[in-house]
Scaffold this active site. Structure first.
Site, mmCIF file in Angstrom:
data_model
loop_
_atom_site.group_PDB
_atom_site.id
_atom_site.type_symbol
_atom_site.label_atom_id
_atom_site.label_comp_id
_atom_site.label_asym_id
_atom_site.label_seq_id
_atom_site.Cartn_x
_atom_site.Cartn_y
_atom_site.Cartn_z
ATOM 1 N N ASP A 193 0.830 -1.197 0.000
ATOM 2 C CA ASP A 193 0.000 0.000 0.000
ATOM 3 C C ASP A 193 0.871 1.256 0.000
ATOM 4 O O ASP A 193 2.062 1.194 -0.312
ATOM 5 C CB ASP A 193 -0.975 -0.008 1.176
ATOM 6 C CG ASP A 193 -2.346 0.514 0.775
ATOM 7 O OD1 ASP A 193 -2.449 1.723 0.498
ATOM 8 O OD2 ASP A 193 -3.304 -0.276 0.728
ATOM 9 N N HIS B 228 -4.206 5.339 3.526
ATOM 10 C CA HIS B 228 -4.919 4.301 2.783
ATOM 11 C C HIS B 228 -4.541 2.900 3.263
ATOM 12 O O HIS B 228 -5.397 2.028 3.422
ATOM 13 C CB HIS B 228 -4.623 4.449 1.293
ATOM 14 C CG HIS B 228 -5.409 3.555 0.400
ATOM 15 N ND1 HIS B 228 -4.884 2.425 -0.177
ATOM 16 C CD2 HIS B 228 -6.687 3.628 -0.032
ATOM 17 C CE1 HIS B 228 -5.801 1.835 -0.925
ATOM 18 N NE2 HIS B 228 -6.909 2.553 -0.857
ATOM 19 N N SER C 298 -10.601 -1.007 -2.976
ATOM 20 C CA SER C 298 -9.483 -1.039 -2.036
ATOM 21 C C SER C 298 -9.852 -1.732 -0.739
ATOM 22 O O SER C 298 -9.025 -2.406 -0.123
ATOM 23 C CB SER C 298 -9.032 0.386 -1.684
ATOM 24 O OG SER C 298 -8.235 0.935 -2.671
#
Length: 563
Positions: A191, A231, A409
């Site tokens: 990520d 994220h 995601s």
């Protein structure tokens, strides 16, 4: 697959296999860029497939052995002599890391120096990976975490908090009840950063139970990962969080490796090379599952963007790397992409790779999420493979609070965690057999399409198909007549009652009693046909309580703790 304000992103023996260095490019006459330099062969290498322990961990070799996968010349590290020849070229080129599978090295240098490298007899070709040079920032050492407060280790359906539905939809609740929570499985998360992951209370068990196996930063070099984009923290939480009564992920007892491969400040093929390096690292340390909520279609100029015609699984660096990762026995789980309602429309790289699990997004009712990318691949293969909840998915932010976010995601790690638990429950399967088992029992197995793929998988359905003589119980406590309440322990917010079928369709009387039996709160709730209903009790003193819910002559009780 991050919010729209960003581009979406959705061992020393290992050192010889993957030389990940924290370096600052040397000053040069021209612009310093990063290049993928390919070698002609591995001739004269000191490494041998007969002695793989020199470059692969025992766990990596065991994973291959269980699946009948041989160590092949593709697994041999780059010949160190070839790397030394590059480093000896004038112009101070820096070899950032090497790739066993591509027989290549990522080199930082200016164009004149690259020309000298290209003249070396063992170099076959090179491609430029980025158009700017960045100096890595200072690193911060991981923080030692304090002991968390005592928690009830027995996580029930009423203790998942906002993560309840995304777990329930794919059968992860029953998976956990059956004892499969990812224990012994290793998951690598690729990520853009994991800020707060070393501080969030729901992730503290990772550190306290020593299940954070390693961290690697392939963008800046080194091992600092608790910065950059949040994220990665969001995605990690959907699997790894384990705070009953607040938030429980799909693989709350798995071991994790955190890898930064994505630079959210630019988009160039260097990030795909980082993905490749991380995949080889994951292979070398013995990872079972890769969860990657990243994708590549468009690059910043002057790097050349992909077209849909490139989405065959054989063109993009990350797609080729994902295929190789699958071939060495890792289960690669990749987000499909968030281009379903945009001009691109289709899945991205590496979601187009063969032999991996590409994950699309649905809502809590199983409907296609409007943004979730469609298949097929450019060569006609069905994509996505499977789908999971990616619309209004519960995730945790770096400050430790939970919120709901959108993106394949989030569907990706939700399903990756369940797949890890499924593999734990069926350890004799190969990675490819895991995909087949989940795919062949999913909701659209009989009629797959390029919207949801084979549909939404379910742990119980897949497990029972493999174990027809010893199936798991598929009846939920609520369906069996039990009353539930969460979060438990309770905080200052509203509670949720899990209403058994016997109490539905009738007005409900709620009483809360303290340990002395005194009634401290009463409520009347309208009739409901749903399994869950909010319950607002107002302030309660810290302690243990019994919640009674009745309708007519039917009474059910549940105990809870107020913190």
């Amino acid at each position: 697959m991050v919010p729209s304000t960003f581009k979406w992103v959705s061992l020393g023996m290992v050192a010889c296999a993957l030389n990940a260095l924290a370096v600052v490019p040397a000053k040069a006459q021209g612009t310093v860029r990063r290049h993928l330099v390919y070698f002609r062969d591995k001739a004269g290498t000191p490494f041998s497939v007969a002695q793989p322990q020199a470059f692969l961990s025992a766990r990596s070799l065991a994973r291959r052995s269980r699946q009948g996968i041989a160590v092949l010349p593709r697994d041999l590290p780059v010949n160190p002599a070839y790397v030394a020849q590059i480093r000896a070229v004038s112009g101070a080129p820096q070899v950032l890391y090497t790739s066993r599978w591509f027989n290549a090295a990522v080199v930082s240098c200016d164009s004149l120096t690259l020309g000298r490298i290209m003249a070396l007899p063992k170099v076959s070709r090179a491609s430029t990976l980025n158009r700017s040079a960045r100096v890595p920032g200072p690193f911060t050492a991981p923080t030692q975490l304090p002991e968390p407060s005592a928690q009830n280790p027995a996580a029930t359906r009423a203790q998942y908090g906002p993560a309840y539905r995304q777990n329930q939809q794919i059968g992860a609740l029953a998976m956990h009840d059956a004892g499969f929570r990812g224990d012994g499985m290793q998951i690598a998360v690729f990520d853009a950063g994991f800020p707060g992951a070393d501080q969030i209370s729901a992730l503290q068990p990772l550190f306290l139970e020593q299940r954070l196996a390693s961290t690697r930063n392939f963008v800046d070099g080194g091992t600092s990962v608790y910065g950059r984009s949040d994220h990665g923290t969001n995605c990690l939480s959907t699997m790894a969080a384990n705070q009953p009564g607040f938030f429980v992920g799909t693989a709350p007892k798995a071991t994790f490796h955190l890898c930064i491969t994505e630079d959210v400040y630019s988009e160039h093929p260097i990030e795909e090379a980082n993905w490749l390096a991380a995949a080889e690292y994951a292979d070398s340390v013995g990872v079972d599952v890769i969860s990657s909520s990243l994708g590549y279609t468009d690059f910043d100029a002057p790097s050349v963007s992909y077209t849909y015609a490139d989405m065959t699984g054989r063109n993009a660096i990350s797609s080729r790397a994902a295929t190789m990762a699958a071939r060495v026995g890792m289960l690669v789980v990749s987000a499909a992409g968030n281009e379903g309602n945009h001009a691109w429309h289709y899945i991205s790289a590496p979601a187009d790779a063969d032999s991996i699990m590409t994950v699309g997004a649905v809502d809590s009712l199983g409907n296609h999420a409007f943004f979730s990318s469609y298949g097929p691949t450019a060569d006609g293969r069905i994509k996505p493979t499977l789908s999971a909840m990616g619309l209004a998915t519960a995730v945790i932010s770096p400050n430790g609070g939970a919120f709901r976010g959108n993106g394949t995601s989030f569907a990706c790690p939700v399903l990756a965690g369940m797949a890890a638990g499924f593999w734990q429950a069926n350890p004799t399967l190969t990675a490819q057999q895991v995909i087949v088992a989940l795919r062949s029992t999913a909701t659209q197995a009989a009629n797959p399409d390029n919207t949801l793929g084979y549909g939404i998988p379910n742990f119980v359905t897949a497990y029972n198909a493999l174990h027809p003589n010893a199936p798991l119980d598929t009846v939920s406590p609520a369906a069996a007549g039990a009353l539930g309440l969460y979060p438990n322990p309770a905080g200052s917010g509203p509670l949720m009652l899990v209403v058994p079928a016997v109490l539905r369709g009738q007005a409900l009387r709620v009483r809360v009693l303290d340990v002395r039996g005194a009634v401290v709160a009463q409520r009347q709730l309208p009739a409901t046909t749903g399994e869950e209903v909010p319950l607002r009790l107002g302030p309660l003193a810290k302690g243990t309580y019994v919640c009674e819910v009745s309708a007519g002559n039917t009474l059910r009780t549940v105990k809870f703790v107020q913190q």
